[in-house]
Structures are given as C-alpha cells and as structure tokens.
Design an enzyme around this catalytic site. Sequence first.
Site, PDB file in Angstrom:
ATOM      1  N   ASP A  70      50.327 -87.979 -22.704  1.00  0.00           N
ATOM      2  CA  ASP A  70      51.030 -86.721 -22.910  1.00  0.00           C
ATOM      3  C   ASP A  70      52.397 -86.741 -22.213  1.00  0.00           C
ATOM      4  OD1 ASP A  70      51.378 -83.629 -23.092  1.00  0.00           O
ATOM      5  OD2 ASP A  70      49.488 -83.990 -24.111  1.00  0.00           O
ATOM      6  N   ASP A  71      52.953 -85.579 -21.967  1.00  0.00           N
ATOM      7  CA  ASP A  71      54.311 -85.383 -21.454  1.00  0.00           C
ATOM      8  C   ASP A  71      54.540 -86.146 -20.144  1.00  0.00           C
ATOM      9  OD1 ASP A  71      56.828 -84.365 -20.968  1.00  0.00           O
ATOM     10  OD2 ASP A  71      56.200 -82.271 -20.870  1.00  0.00           O
ATOM     11  N   CYS A  96      51.757 -79.111 -32.533  1.00  0.00           N
ATOM     12  CA  CYS A  96      51.417 -78.275 -31.387  1.00  0.00           C
ATOM     13  C   CYS A  96      52.637 -77.417 -31.084  1.00  0.00           C
ATOM     14  CB  CYS A  96      51.065 -79.147 -30.181  1.00  0.00           C
ATOM     15  SG  CYS A  96      50.681 -78.231 -28.672  1.00  0.00           S
ATOM     16  N   ASP A 125      46.389 -73.680 -26.281  1.00  0.00           N
ATOM     17  CA  ASP A 125      46.414 -74.265 -24.939  1.00  0.00           C
ATOM     18  C   ASP A 125      45.234 -73.794 -24.101  1.00  0.00           C
ATOM     19  OD1 ASP A 125      48.656 -75.821 -25.253  1.00  0.00           O
ATOM     20  OD2 ASP A 125      50.035 -74.383 -24.369  1.00  0.00           O
ATOM     21  N   ARG A 164      60.731 -72.507 -20.652  1.00  0.00           N
ATOM     22  CA  ARG A 164      60.233 -73.734 -20.020  1.00  0.00           C
ATOM     23  C   ARG A 164      61.399 -74.643 -19.593  1.00  0.00           C
ATOM     24  NH1 ARG A 164      56.697 -78.869 -21.830  1.00  0.00           N
ATOM     25  NH2 ARG A 164      55.253 -78.938 -20.095  1.00  0.00           N
ATOM     26  N   TRP A 207      53.022 -83.718 -31.584  1.00  0.00           N
ATOM     27  CA  TRP A 207      54.372 -83.143 -31.697  1.00  0.00           C
ATOM     28  C   TRP A 207      54.328 -81.710 -31.191  1.00  0.00           C
ATOM     29  CZ3 TRP A 207      58.066 -84.636 -36.123  1.00  0.00           C
ATOM     30  CH2 TRP A 207      59.171 -83.799 -36.169  1.00  0.00           C
ATOM     31  N   ASP A 208      54.944 -81.486 -30.049  1.00  0.00           N
ATOM     32  CA  ASP A 208      54.894 -80.171 -29.410  1.00  0.00           C
ATOM     33  C   ASP A 208      56.185 -79.397 -29.660  1.00  0.00           C
ATOM     34  OD1 ASP A 208      53.792 -78.111 -27.926  1.00  0.00           O
ATOM     35  OD2 ASP A 208      53.255 -79.389 -26.230  1.00  0.00           O
ATOM     36  N   TRP A 211      49.963 -66.269 -26.654  1.00  0.00           N
ATOM     37  CA  TRP A 211      49.616 -67.566 -26.073  1.00  0.00           C
ATOM     38  C   TRP A 211      48.220 -67.491 -25.447  1.00  0.00           C
ATOM     39  CZ3 TRP A 211      48.538 -69.015 -20.987  1.00  0.00           C
ATOM     40  CH2 TRP A 211      48.422 -70.401 -20.772  1.00  0.00           C
ATOM     41  N   ASN A 239      57.673 -75.998 -27.440  1.00  0.00           N
ATOM     42  CA  ASN A 239      57.225 -75.122 -26.359  1.00  0.00           C
ATOM     43  C   ASN A 239      58.102 -73.910 -26.084  1.00  0.00           C
ATOM     44  OD1 ASN A 239      54.691 -76.024 -25.187  1.00  0.00           O
ATOM     45  ND2 ASN A 239      55.765 -77.944 -24.798  1.00  0.00           N
TER      46      ASN A 239
END
Length: 732
Positions: free
Chosen positions: A365-366, A525, A547, A442, A476-477, A198, A479
């Site tokens: 975003d989120d 993403c 990121d 997460r 489209w993430d 990452w 995580n």
Amino acid sequence: MNIIFHKESKQFHLSNDKISYILAVTPSGELGNMYFGKKIHDRNDMSYMLVRGGMPVVAVDADTESYAMELNRQEYPSFGTTDFGTQAFEVEQANGSRVTSFVYKSHAIFNGKKGLAGLPATYAAEDEAMTLEVELEDAVAEMTLVLSYTIFKDYAAVARHATFKNKGDSRVNLTRALSCCLDLPDQNYEWMQFSGGWARERIPDVKKLSTGTVAIESRRGASSANQNPFIIIKRPNTDEFSGEAIGLSFVYSGNFIALAEGNNYDRLRLLMGIHPDRFEWPLDRGQTFETPEVVIAMSSSGLNSLSQTYHKLYNNNLVRGKWKNRPRPILNNNWEATFMDFTEESILKIARKAKEAGVELFVLDDGWFGERNDDTAGLGDWVENPAKLPEGIAGLARKIKALGLDFGFWIEPEMVNPNSNLYRRHPDWVLAVPGRKSSLGRHQLVLDFSRQEVVDAIFDMLYKVIKDAPVSYIKWDMNRVLTEVYSLGSSADYQGTVYHRHIMGVYSLYEKLIKAFPDILFESCSSGGNRFDAGMLYYAPQAWCSDNTDAIDRVRIQYGSSYGYPIVSIGSHVSAVPNQQTGRSVSIRTRGNVAYFGTFGYELDLNEISDAEFETVKKQVEFMKANRELIQFGTFYRLRSPFESDQSAWMVVSEDRKKAIAGFYCMRSRVNTLPGFLKLAGLNADLVYTMEGREFYGDELMNSGCPLALFSGPEFSVSEDFASFVTVIEAK
C-alpha cells in the site's frame, strides 16, 4: 426481445419476456412515454393513454389546442413551452433564448449496442440486445438530439443516453444535459436512496413520494460516499420477494443528480444525469455532446429480483477484460499492518506468513515512492523510494513472486502534495483559481485531469514503474473531493466543462493503463467508498467498499451495497482488532464470515495473531478457495436486514440450485428469546438438501425455515453479541 415501430401511430414498443417500454411521437411532434413496466401485448395504437383536452389554466399546443405536455408523460422534457416540470436539458442559444422544441425526424433500429466515446457504458453483442435511436430536430436552434434506448434480451433493463449536435453556424451552450427522464402515471411509490459518509456508506433511506421533489446529488467531483448514484422507487407493499420496483443506476463517476418530482396531476417524473450546477458545455458547428448512460431496471417480484438484474447485467455486460466473471485472488494488504513505516524485509516477512496461510496475492500500500513517510509529502512523485525498496517495485515484486505469491501495489494518480517534486515543477497542473487560496484534503491538491498533458505525464511515470515488474494488481485510490475547480489550461469559455472533462481524464488514464497492461486487476478506491459506482466497474471490476473494516459495520455497508452492485465488486477484508475505525473487537471467525461475501482478503500482519487464530485463517482461506466462485457469482439473496433487526442474513445460490451458502450475523444480543428460524430462498422446493449434517427439503428451508438452534454450540449462540455462522447447503 424486439423493437417494433408502428408507422401509422408513430409508436415504438421495446420488449423482452420481462418488460415493455412504449414510446410515441406526440401530437406536438416531441417524444412521449406511453408505458414502462411488466411486459404487455403489443398493439398498433395505444393513443388512448394520451390525455387530450384542456384543464383550467393549462397551456396547450398551439397547433392542436388539445394537447398539453403538462398533463402527459414526456420522454426527454424541456422547459418553456407547455411542460412546467423539471426539465431534462436546457440549451442557451445565440439570441439568449432557452426555449427549444425537438420534434421527431427519423429513427434507427439495430441489433447490439454502440459504445460511448470516452465514457463507460454497458455493451452487448448483436444477439444480446437491440437498440432504438430516435433523432429529433429543432429547426430554429439548428440542432439535433438523438435519444438512445437499448433493451437487453436476458434482463428487465433498458440503457439510455442522449446525444446533442449543433448543425448551425452559431455557438450554443448546453447548460443542462441529463441522461434520462422516466415519467410514470402515479405517485404511489416509496423512494429508496443509499446515503451515508466516510466509513458508513450506502445505507438505505426510504421515504414516501408525493407532490413535490425528492432529490439526491453530488457536487464533489466524485459520485461520493454521501449519496450513491443509484436509486430505487418501489410500491409501499414491495419487499425483498414481492412487489414492483424500478431502479435507476448512473454509469458515471462524477457530479450527478437524481430526483423524483410529483406534479399536481398525480404524475411522477424521475430524472438522472450530470449535475447541472457548474456545468456548461459550448457546442460550435458540427460538435456533439454525449451524456453518460443510465440503466433503468424493473422488477415485479421484489427487491432481490431487481438487484439480481443489476448483478448479472453488470458482471456480464459492463465489466470487461481478463477479470470478467473470474474469481478474485485472496490477498493480504499491508496498510493496517505497517501504514507507511516499512522496509523491504518487513514487507517480505508479512508476505511469507501470508503465503503460509494460503494467500495468493500480496499488495503493497501507500508509502513506497518519493519522500513518502507520511501523508504530507511525495504524492505525485511516482518513483520508488530506494531507502525502503533498494531494488524498486520490480525487485520487490520478483521476491514476492519467488515466494509463490502474485504482487500488487497502491497508487493515487489523481493527486499531488504541495511538498513534491511534481508540484514544484508544475504548480499550474492543479485545479486552482487564480489569485485565490487552495483548499487541502489529506495535505494534497487535485491534479487537473481535464488537461491531456497531465494525464500523459502521470501515465509515463507509472508505466516506467510497472513495465519491468511482475505486477498483477493495482489499487487505485482517490482521497479527496474536488474544490476550486478551475483549469489553468482552459479559457473562461470552457470552465463549465472542467468537472466533466476531469472525470473523462480519469477514465482515459484507466484506459491507457488497461491497454498497456491488460492482465492487471484494478481495484478502485476513494477513501473507501467515495467513488463506488457503476462507471468505475467498467475499468476496475472491484472497489474497496469502505475504509471501515469493522465486521459489524461492514454487514450494514455490504448489505446496502448489494442493492445495486455485484457481490464480486465489493472489496472486503479481515482486519486487525481492536478495529482501527470503531475500536470494536470481533472474533476472527465473524470477521471472516462477513468478508467472505465479496473479494476476500486480509488487512493485517498475520505474524501478529495467535496460533489458534492463524489456524482459523488457514481454514478460512481454504473455504474461500473452495467456494469463491459460488459466493462471488451465484444468485444473491438478502434474507434479513440489519437496518430492521439486530440480526442479519444473506445467501448465494448456484445457477442449478443444487448448492447454496448462507451467512447469519447477530449484531446485538437478545435476552430471554428463542433462537427462531431463518427462511432461505432460491432453492429447489423438491430437492433434499443437507445442512449441518441434517436433511431438509427445499420447500421446508424456504417456507418453514432452518432452525437457528441447529447452529448453537461453543462457537455460536444466537443471543451473543457479534456471533455469526456461515453454512453450506447442498442437494443430495
């Protein structure tokens, strides 16, 4: 391009004006490799390349007693007869045996290229490619195996995959099904992988090959930031502009393995495909399994040429839809400006300033859905939060459109928080092992996308949000990686299929959304670059590269990414300083100079920067609008590596070679040194170009180089930390 079959020698020759790939039915009846490399003349019989005769303690074919697979190059080897290298596939049969012998049965040659059911793949019209399908049969196992080869007219590249079919009454289990094998006659190569983690993705790592095995892999459920599913082998003297190199690129986004194995007879074997660990695919009568595709490319003129093949092939024959070969909108994303703490009015304030700067697209975003105020809750509840968006996504999108901006938003559809309504209603919809605790990443779990009802439910929720909203972009993430991979909706016999079925479910959701909303630009993403692979480009023509938005780190990340992926696929933005990942402060000029070479946008609140910086932003937006088609789709050259120097440089050149743009970056200062020269590439040697108000012949700029002292001034010094310039080179 052409595919020739020589009936008497049973040899196939695939060729275009750049490469040749020659296959043959071997004395044992299986398929062997005779040659892969720079184009050579065709001839009726190249059997002289076969090794006949035994060696001490080498097992030979019982019928010929003179042919040993171990001494010859195979096309799709199995283990258990006379080849002792790593196998491409393995079939467990009803009697427990895993020994197979697939021998030539028939073949077909046709123009164009077939698609792969439910999988991403390159595509081609009838005048763009030719395909060879070789059908092999194992009479004892009652199975067929089709090896597919597509050669492209304009590219030094071949696409490969394999298809298994059970024709018997007994169930068989595929326990290994890689996509390709490429055997080569010597080991004098270096292996180049793209490793990291990452925030430090796709860093080139080079090592010498010899006897033994070098391998990279992912068993994370995603292609991963740790190892990218793309490798290069190159001769030791190969550099960016000369020498031989071969690339293997996996058009797939899940678990994978890529390896190079040198045997004790100086042969080299390359293999790539789905990772066999935790993979098992049962086949009943009439059922088939199709492997994902590997694209093999070759260059005899250096690494830049190899990369350019992948860039052009993927832009023209992998990316689909409205955004294929179309310049990308300049965007402003609110994530690093607000995180999840925003209101509709605070978002509109950022959007108004973005419009003033000339930005074209605003991305929310989120944090817009469910009870989503931090990352512990709400994921999976794809319903707008009225406290933040009183009129929902549709209402905000209309207000953004009224400002003169397009609108997009963020989703993470593959995941769910335990603290969510979706999980409370359907706790069995996650990947989880009965009786065992589940890991979190997460604060979230992974939805079981191997189950169609889960995919359909997520689609229905997202469809309701999008259908009445003027949405032109979706980020489209994804995580977290996959753990406790067990489907509560499948029997014990099918647990070995879950990893693959899961990524097929991801692909199917993409396909459903693309079909419903064909004009939307999707950006993939996965915590940045955790799923940056060729498979995703089939659905989302660009990917959030990392990121880590620090400009100096991004030079390295984007440089490494360029080896296998088009520049236009690299999501690159200008973010705030001090940078949130590194704490480093870099001028907005350098941040823009790096971000130009990708999709380009801003990851900050433009209200929070100085007036002077805002004027710079307006100039950056103006420059990108004027030059983005060249930057994103021109021929890209790496000029100076940040992994070998404290300086880095790259450039793009137009197809007619009349215009180019070069970027130069000083990673660290140099004390008591002359500025030096930067050799450019790809220009017309005989044309006169203007650059920074001066005139140069193309051959001067490529062979002598442009003097870096030309750019010295108040905004740039070659001896200053984090300094940079971008310059336009135009023919008179």
